[in-house]
Design a protein around this motif. Structure first.
Motif, PDB file in Angstrom:
ATOM      1  N   ILE A  97      20.848 -19.239  -7.782  1.00 49.15           N
ATOM      2  CA  ILE A  97      20.157 -18.659  -6.622  1.00 49.15           C
ATOM      3  C   ILE A  97      18.692 -19.031  -6.776  1.00 49.15           C
ATOM      4  N   GLN A  98      18.202 -19.888  -5.893  1.00 50.10           N
ATOM      5  CA  GLN A  98      16.822 -20.349  -6.021  1.00 50.10           C
ATOM      6  C   GLN A  98      15.845 -19.189  -5.870  1.00 50.10           C
ATOM      7  N   LEU A  99      14.915 -19.094  -6.799  1.00 57.03           N
ATOM      8  CA  LEU A  99      13.870 -18.060  -6.738  1.00 57.03           C
ATOM      9  C   LEU A  99      12.558 -18.707  -6.287  1.00 57.03           C
ATOM     10  N   ASP A 121      21.842 -20.607 -14.805  1.00 53.45           N
ATOM     11  CA  ASP A 121      20.399 -20.384 -14.932  1.00 53.45           C
ATOM     12  C   ASP A 121      20.078 -19.521 -16.152  1.00 53.45           C
ATOM     13  N   ARG A 234       0.068 -26.573  -8.019  1.00 58.05           N
ATOM     14  CA  ARG A 234      -0.343 -27.531  -6.997  1.00 58.05           C
ATOM     15  C   ARG A 234      -1.810 -27.296  -6.678  1.00 58.05           C
ATOM     16  N   GLY A 266       6.369 -35.012 -15.113  1.00 58.18           N
ATOM     17  CA  GLY A 266       7.018 -35.931 -16.043  1.00 58.18           C
ATOM     18  C   GLY A 266       7.286 -35.342 -17.415  1.00 58.18           C
TER      19      GLY A 266
HETATM   20  N1  LIG Z   1      16.969 -19.971  -9.869  1.00 60.58           N
HETATM   21  C1  LIG Z   1      15.954 -20.772 -10.184  1.00 60.58           C
HETATM   22  N2  LIG Z   1      16.070 -21.615 -11.246  1.00 60.58           N
HETATM   23  C2  LIG Z   1      15.046 -22.451 -11.584  1.00 60.58           C
HETATM   24  O1  LIG Z   1      15.154 -23.210 -12.572  1.00 60.58           O
HETATM   25  C3  LIG Z   1      13.865 -22.453 -10.786  1.00 60.58           C
HETATM   26  C4  LIG Z   1      13.804 -21.568  -9.683  1.00 60.58           C
HETATM   27  N3  LIG Z   1      14.853 -20.746  -9.418  1.00 60.58           N
HETATM   28  N4  LIG Z   1      12.687 -21.521  -8.921  1.00 60.58           N
HETATM   29  C5  LIG Z   1      11.568 -22.408  -9.138  1.00 60.58           C
HETATM   30  C6  LIG Z   1      11.451 -22.876 -10.572  1.00 60.58           C
HETATM   31  C7  LIG Z   1      10.658 -24.142 -10.739  1.00 60.58           C
HETATM   32  N5  LIG Z   1      11.587 -25.131 -11.228  1.00 60.58           N
HETATM   33  C8  LIG Z   1      11.305 -26.485 -11.382  1.00 60.58           C
HETATM   34  C9  LIG Z   1      12.286 -27.440 -11.542  1.00 60.58           C
HETATM   35  C10 LIG Z   1      11.979 -28.787 -11.608  1.00 60.58           C
HETATM   36  C11 LIG Z   1      10.689 -29.222 -11.519  1.00 60.58           C
HETATM   37  C12 LIG Z   1      10.387 -30.685 -11.539  1.00 60.58           C
HETATM   38  O2  LIG Z   1      11.271 -31.519 -11.561  1.00 60.58           O
HETATM   39  N6  LIG Z   1       9.104 -31.088 -11.523  1.00 60.58           N
HETATM   40  C13 LIG Z   1       8.667 -32.475 -11.514  1.00 60.58           C
HETATM   41  C14 LIG Z   1       7.716 -32.749 -10.359  1.00 60.58           C
HETATM   42  C15 LIG Z   1       8.237 -32.360  -9.023  1.00 60.58           C
HETATM   43  C16 LIG Z   1       7.165 -32.452  -7.949  1.00 60.58           C
HETATM   44  O3  LIG Z   1       6.523 -33.496  -7.836  1.00 60.58           O
HETATM   45  O4  LIG Z   1       6.994 -31.433  -7.237  1.00 60.58           O
HETATM   46  C17 LIG Z   1       7.898 -32.777 -12.795  1.00 60.58           C
HETATM   47  O5  LIG Z   1       7.359 -31.827 -13.386  1.00 60.58           O
HETATM   48  O6  LIG Z   1       7.824 -33.940 -13.163  1.00 60.58           O
HETATM   49  C18 LIG Z   1       9.688 -28.284 -11.391  1.00 60.58           C
HETATM   50  C19 LIG Z   1       9.997 -26.929 -11.330  1.00 60.58           C
HETATM   51  C20 LIG Z   1      12.813 -24.568 -11.375  1.00 60.58           C
HETATM   52  N7  LIG Z   1      12.795 -23.281 -11.041  1.00 60.58           N
END
Ligand SMILES: Nc1nc(=O)c2c([nH]1)NC[C@@H]1CN(c3ccc(C(=O)N[C@@H](CCC(=O)O)C(=O)O)cc3)C=[N+]21
Ligand SMILES: NC(=O)C1=CN([C@@H]2O[C@H](COP(=O)(O)OP(=O)(O)OC[C@H]3O[C@@H](n4cnc5c(N)ncnc54)[C@H](OP(=O)(O)O)[C@@H]3O)[C@@H](O)[C@H]2O)C=CC1
Length: 296
Positions: A97-99, A121, A234, A266
């Protein structure tokens, strides 16, 4: 001296490749692919991007992706009913469930409704408890990804001083539990910590999960420390009009002092997604008594 840059993107790509190989074996044995259901409520732009990249990674690993996009005004009852259906669906091995969820929905209530054995998760209290007492369960993807980077960089972590900055249930606390299980001496810092730079200066390993752009400076670090930057911040448009992504660590000053540092982007982000598909495969494998390599 310049720190080694920890390449999370490459480590994640290698992990995803191994997972894809195991998925082929799983399909041959069981006639179906592991399946991940991702639920997005509302249309927050960052969440929409993350959900898209999770779906893409799932398909690239040869798994099934079930995306449920619900309007922002979806009621809590309706969401709980969807969770119940996914819990009962044999094609679904993992549920995410995306938060954040919209404010009118009680996130704890929804997360606790997920079958703990589909909770890829690792947010269900039962999985947090399993981690705390050392039982098999699901570990949250971001801290698990950080641990994989640390192990690849440092090997055995036992006896090292680790400072985790941040105590959230989804990053800081499970990260501290994982490092404790590796026999690190763990300190958890947070917004009430006195003299944070002095605390960080004692650390061989620093994990920053704060949500404050470039807060951790190079002169806070012990020379040669390994720094894992979880932050995704950001930054508003500068003169070129483009926004950019920065971590919780000031990369420019930190990379002069640290021994190794993960970049943003990255670093940890790609590992989070790789660990999500890893957990989904593990879930499918547990359900079918299918064995996977120990170190996956
Ligand atoms: N239920 C739930 N599980 C999560 O795991 C979850 C969530 N909700 N809500 C939001 C946060 C945030 N999160 C990220 C995942 C991948 C990148 C990711 O791939 N970032 C890339 C860049 C992406 C870009 O350019 O925006 C990087 O850091 O290289 C970042 C943040 C998982 N989350
Ligand atoms: N790369 C990835 O895959 C992911 C990245 N993230 C990113 O990681 C960061 C942290 O996320 P999350 O744990 O959810 O955030 P939370 O906001 O839930 O927690 C932040 C923590 O940082 C602490 N903190 C805040 N300000 C300070 C300060 N000045 N000094 C010391 N500690 C402070 C807070 O302390 P207190 O408890 O006292 O308030 C809190 O424990 C964010 O940038 C987020 O975007 C998150 C998930 C996945």
């Amino acid at each position: 001296m310049t720190a080694r840059v920890i390449d999370g993107k490459a480590t994640a790509a290698a992990l995803r490749e191994r997972i894809a190989g195991e998925v082929v074996r799983f399909r041959d044995a069981h006639g179906r692919a592991p399946g991940l259901a991702v639920v997005l409520v509302g249309d927050d732009p960052a969440s929409t991007v993350y959900v898209r990249s999770k779906g893409k990674a799932t398909l690239e690993a040869g798994m099934e992706s079930f995306e449920h996009k619900l309007p922002a005004d979806t009621g809590e009852k309706e969401l709980l009913e969807l969770v119940d259906r996914l819990n009962d669906d044999p094609a679904v091995d993992g549920i995410l469930i995306q938060l954040p969820l919209p404010r009118h929905i009680d996130a704890d209530k929804v997360l606790t409704r997920i079958d703990p054995d589909k909770d890829v998760d690792g947010f269900h209290p039962l999985n947090a408890g399993r981690l705390a007492v050392g039982l098999d369960g699901f570990v949250a993807c971001t801290p698990l990804g950080c641990l994989k980077l640390l192990r690849a960089e440092r090997g055995d972590l036992s006896g090292l001083n680790a400072v985790v900055i941040g105590r959230s249930n989804i990053v800081g606390k499970p990260m501290a539990q994982l490092l404790l299980a590796e026999s690190c001496t763990v300190t958890i810092a947070h917004s009430r910590t006195h003299d944070l730079p002095a605390v960080v200066r004692g650390a061989d390993i620093v994990v920053a999960a704060v949500g404050r752009p470039e807060m951790v400076k190079g002169d806070w670090l012990k020379p040669d420390a390994t720094v894992i930057d979880v932050g995704i911040n950001r930054i508003e448009a500068e003169e070129d009009g483009k926004g950019r992504l920065v971590g919780d660590v000031d990369f420019a000053s930190a990379s002069v002092v640290a021994g190794a540092i993960s970049p943003v982007p990255g670093g940890v982000g790609p590992m989070t997604i790789a660990c999500l598909i890893r957990n989904t495969l593990v879930s499918a494998a547990r359900r079918h008594g299918f064995s996977l390599p120990e170190d996956l």
